[in-house]
Design an enzyme around this catalytic site. Structure first.
Site, PDB file in Angstrom:
ATOM      1  N   LYS A   1      61.591 -50.389 110.949  1.00 34.70           N
ATOM      2  CA  LYS A   1      62.633 -50.744 112.261  1.00 34.70           C
ATOM      3  C   LYS A   1      62.760 -51.983 112.087  1.00 34.70           C
ATOM      4  CE  LYS A   1      61.451 -49.923 116.675  1.00 34.70           C
ATOM      5  NZ  LYS A   1      61.259 -49.094 117.640  1.00 34.70           N
TER       6      LYS A   1
ATOM      7  N   ARG B   1      60.892 -42.731 128.641  1.00 36.63           N
ATOM      8  CA  ARG B   1      62.152 -43.046 127.128  1.00 36.63           C
ATOM      9  C   ARG B   1      62.012 -41.827 127.084  1.00 36.63           C
ATOM     10  NH1 ARG B   1      61.135 -46.767 122.071  1.00 36.63           N
ATOM     11  NH2 ARG B   1      60.453 -45.047 121.407  1.00 36.63           N
TER      12      ARG B   1
END
Length: 361
Positions: free
Chosen positions: A36, A131
């Site tokens: 990414k 998260r």
């Protein structure tokens, strides 16, 4: 090549991959290459695969599609837990996804089974970073349902630490993840092929642990591309930290007052700037700005100091460097700056040492 640009040393990427595979492989841990940060760059992805990376992981399906269209042969993992709206794309374009929502898993199952596809899933466990992740107390119920879902194969479990809450993946956290894996295997009479302990932040735990338990996989981006662990940003011995160099051109070099003059209001960033009057100074403007890179994450290699930036410009103190119009300034980048810059369409990407690294293995 046009400026601004990023020079990318592919030979150094290959070296870091090999060293990390050797390091973590010494205790039975495989590494997954996280793409990414490089925007799914097919040239970089190809270097990862040619140097032994079997699974490429990305948060964006568009990056995965880009790599697949370029012919990069690997298993593809979706890092960000899937949205309900993208279930079909996940099944079509990825082999593995990280999951924490039962409703999404059901939709993945429906689409995969309807199209005679087996999609592999990793169930993420919440261990304190807050998260993504399923609470440990809910894991039994979720696993029981997933094992009965057509079209899905439970590949393993994982966790994510240090990214949101800054929580360290220490011995207690990793022991807990191992214990959860063992408990699930015993209860459901299964074998979890992957127990993914985390990311580049796991280096300190790994080096201090004689026994890694059931942990057998890490998802690495920062360690590969910047040569650092992600807790304290210290260099990992034997790795290159200068793989990427950002270059920006001087588009103005003049002697000006050191302090803006006139009535002060908000600037383009919404801040009210303040500065000290140091008299006249040599200043230079670079053709790059906050739209392209995280300014706080770049460090000049020349003897200049960043005074500030707007969306398209960086202003530097040029007193010592004496840069001229048309000169280029080189910068090192941290992970956040690198991620934005490599995903910025107006920054050229220049791969170097391609032929040297293509035959490393």
């Amino acid at each position: 090549m046009n400026l601004p640009r990023i020079d990318i040393d592919l030979e150094k990427i290959a070296h870091n991959v090999q060293q990390l595979k050797k390091l973590y492989g010494s205790k039975g841990i495989d590494i997954i290459g996280v793409t990414k940060v490089v925007g799914g760059n097919p040239i970089i992805a190809d270097i990862l695969v040619k140097n032994g990376i079997e699974i490429l992981a990305d948060s964006r399906i568009s990056n995965i599609i880009k790599m697949r269209k370029a012919g990069i042969r690997a298993q593809y993992m979706l890092l960000r837990t899937p949205a309900l709206s993208q279930v079909q794309e996940v099944v079509i374009h990825t082999h593995i996804s990280l999951n924490s929502e039962l409703a999404v898993l059901k939709k993945l199952s429906e689409y995969a089974s309807r199209n005679h596809i087996i999609h592999k899933v990793i169930l993420m466990v919440e261990l304190g970073d807050l998260r993504e992740g399923i609470m440990p107390s809910e894991m039994n119920a979720i696993v029981k349902e997933v094992l009965n879902m057509e079209g899905l194969a439970l590949m393993g479990i994982g966790t994510n630490l240090a990214c949101f809450g800054g929580i360290s993946p220490d011995a207690d956290k990793m022991n807990e993840l191992s214990s959860i894996a063992i408990r699930l295997e015993e209860k459901f009479k299964i074998t979890l092929a992957m127990v993914s302990g985390g990311n580049s932040a796991n280096y300190n735990w790994f080096t201090s642990s004689k026994d890694v338990g059931r942990i057998n996989s890490f998802r690495l981006g920062e360690s590969i591309f910047l040569g650092k662990e992600a807790l304290c940003r210290k260099t990992i011995p034997g790795l290159f930290t200068d793989i990427f160099t950002l270059m920006a051109e001087v588009i103005e070099a003049k002697r000006k007052p050191s302090q803006p003059y006139g009535e002060v209001y908000q600037n383009a960033s919404g801040d009210i700037p303040s500065s000290k009057n140091k008299g006249l100074m040599d200043r230079a403007i670079l053709a790059i700005g906050t739209q392209d890179v995280v300014i706080s994450g770049i460090t000049p290699k020349q003897n200049v100091a960043i005074l500030g930036a707007s969306s398209d410009h960086i202003v530097v103190d040029n007193t010592k460097a004496k840069l001229k119009l048309g000169d280029a300034v080189a910068f090192n980048l941290n992970y956040s700056a690198l991620s934005r810059a490599l995903n910025a369409q107006h920054i050229s990407k220049n791969s170097i040492n391609f032929h040297e690294c293509a035959s490393i293995l």
